[in-house]
Design an enzyme around this catalytic site. Sequence first.
Site, mmCIF file in Angstrom:
data_model
loop_
_atom_site.group_PDB
_atom_site.id
_atom_site.type_symbol
_atom_site.label_atom_id
_atom_site.label_comp_id
_atom_site.label_asym_id
_atom_site.label_seq_id
_atom_site.Cartn_x
_atom_site.Cartn_y
_atom_site.Cartn_z
ATOM 1 N N ASP A 1 0.841 -1.204 0.000
ATOM 2 C CA ASP A 1 0.000 0.000 0.000
ATOM 3 C C ASP A 1 0.874 1.252 0.000
ATOM 4 O OD1 ASP A 1 -1.791 2.051 0.396
ATOM 5 O OD2 ASP A 1 -2.413 1.411 2.402
ATOM 6 N N GLU B 1 31.140 10.899 6.477
ATOM 7 C CA GLU B 1 31.605 10.730 7.855
ATOM 8 C C GLU B 1 30.425 11.015 8.781
ATOM 9 O OE1 GLU B 1 34.893 13.338 8.482
ATOM 10 O OE2 GLU B 1 36.097 12.503 6.857
ATOM 11 N N GLU C 1 28.436 11.293 11.954
ATOM 12 C CA GLU C 1 28.546 11.364 13.405
ATOM 13 C C GLU C 1 27.204 10.993 14.039
ATOM 14 O OE1 GLU C 1 31.850 14.989 13.354
ATOM 15 O OE2 GLU C 1 29.758 15.415 13.851
ATOM 16 N N GLU D 1 33.797 11.518 19.429
ATOM 17 C CA GLU D 1 33.795 12.841 18.818
ATOM 18 C C GLU D 1 33.852 13.919 19.894
ATOM 19 O OE1 GLU D 1 34.023 15.021 16.577
ATOM 20 O OE2 GLU D 1 34.501 13.763 14.851
ATOM 21 N N GLU E 1 31.880 8.800 16.000
ATOM 22 C CA GLU E 1 31.941 8.767 14.543
ATOM 23 C C GLU E 1 32.518 7.431 14.100
ATOM 24 O OE1 GLU E 1 33.480 12.254 12.532
ATOM 25 O OE2 GLU E 1 34.658 10.983 11.173
ATOM 26 N N HIS F 1 30.266 15.151 7.185
ATOM 27 C CA HIS F 1 31.161 15.633 6.142
ATOM 28 C C HIS F 1 31.211 14.579 5.039
ATOM 29 C CE1 HIS F 1 33.269 17.554 9.852
ATOM 30 N NE2 HIS F 1 32.187 18.235 9.496
ATOM 31 N N ARG G 1 38.500 24.368 8.306
ATOM 32 C CA ARG G 1 37.348 23.498 8.546
ATOM 33 C C ARG G 1 36.044 24.254 8.758
ATOM 34 N NH1 ARG G 1 38.814 18.009 10.035
ATOM 35 N NH2 ARG G 1 41.033 17.757 9.643
ATOM 36 N N GLU H 1 35.582 17.737 -0.080
ATOM 37 C CA GLU H 1 34.806 17.396 1.113
ATOM 38 C C GLU H 1 33.773 18.494 1.360
ATOM 39 O OE1 GLU H 1 35.455 16.778 5.946
ATOM 40 O OE2 GLU H 1 37.097 17.477 4.669
ATOM 41 N N ARG I 1 31.289 19.892 3.782
ATOM 42 C CA ARG I 1 31.205 19.744 5.232
ATOM 43 C C ARG I 1 29.864 20.161 5.829
ATOM 44 N NH1 ARG I 1 35.808 18.938 7.851
ATOM 45 N NH2 ARG I 1 35.229 20.175 9.670
#
Length: 470
Positions: free
Chosen positions: A51, A130, A132, A212, A220, A269, A339, A358, A360
């Site tokens: 359904d 990555e 977390e 972390e 992580e 990330h 970062r 990357e 982030r």
Amino acid sequence: MTPKKVLEMAKENGIKMIDMRFMDFPGIWQHFSVPVKELEESHFEDGYGFDGSSIRGWQPINASDMLVVPDPATAKVDPFFAEPTLVLIGNIVDPITREPYSRDPRYIAQKAEAFLKSSGIGDTAYFGPEAEFFIFDDIRFESTRNGAFYMIDSEEATWNTGREECPNLGYKPRHKEGYFPVPPMDKFQDLRTEMVLVLEKLGIDVECQHHEVATAGQAEIDMRFKPLLEMGDQLVWFKYVLKNVAYKHGHTVTFMPKPIFEDNGTGMHTHLSIWKENKPMFAGDKYAGVSQEALYAIGGILKHCKALCAFTNPTTNSYKRLVPGFEAPVNLAYSSRNRSAAVRIPMYSASPKAKRIEFRTPDPSCNGYMAFSALLMAAIDGIENKIDPGEPLDKDIYGLPPEELAEIPSAPGSLEEALAALDDDKEFLLKGDVFTPDVIEKWVEYKTENEVNAVKLRPHPHEFYLYYDI
């Protein structure tokens, strides 16, 4: 894996049940089970009926019948069920037209991979998220017409240093000091290791696990990069395994981006690289050792970031993490080491094969199939249109003067803002019919009605603290 080999696998493992799984629109795994005798080779074409009107964001009641067709390549033995059970991830199709269902997140991922190949830019997009998460001991919450609260607890939480634990042995990470103390400060080393071993038993490659930054069990576990569709499948297995291992030991895992006030939130990330004929297309001689194509891909991601966030940061809680002025990657810039930039170029290895970008900003509340697909479409758009990302931001953002900081655009400040950005900037997603207008319209509608408005209409507990005596 062929249908015939799946049946042989079931026999070899003494399988008694077949568990059919698929992803709903917002991003929660769904399932139903049939006895093993109900799985025949024909089912890999005919599928199983269900359904569709009872699945969030899918069919209306007057067109509810849908089929889930198992993909034989996804067969895995479930590590938690009491009876031997074989899990098959399925694709959703219309029972009348036999056409794939446009709102099936897995189908969107399949189309994104096909579009990459048709573009000529590459033949494989690798993703490495990555993700977390938090491991809690207790979570209580309630939201009613006349009250609301939540209460989190953890044996590892710094707020419990004074609690009577008969005895309280201390060793609780202070706020923002959870990266990476050894046991006994780190209480969950063995639990995370069990999670890793279960993942590896399922054929999911893991690179590392660790505590972390936040107190109260933030952690992580990093999976090794895989092609888009495969990583979409792995991410749902990842969440399933972590939740069930924790549950077995009397803990609970959440991928909610910001469950704790005044401590680090939970991000995801996401590393992306594009390859063609076994060659890394992002390796080159430009900034930080990347290619011009990689810089254009970054340009596409930065240009479309606000719209991307509707899929990569798809909850109202996501924007409790994405707050300017703190450590969150909200600045729409790129850098090799900074970062706080939305896009980073990792510098851990000089190998051309390791060159990647990357992103982030994302968090693990997302539907991986849709988030990865949207990210790839932004990168392709950047490459096709040669979008210049501008100069890298290698300065300390927190040390910039206000007038210079004001020139750096930011990620959206709310889910409502991200959905509005998606509504305004969606053409890059519609290429190749990867995301259809119906999918985007339904996503905006569903998120607005069920999440944005639901939160906006409710008084917040902190408002009573601020305003009750006015």
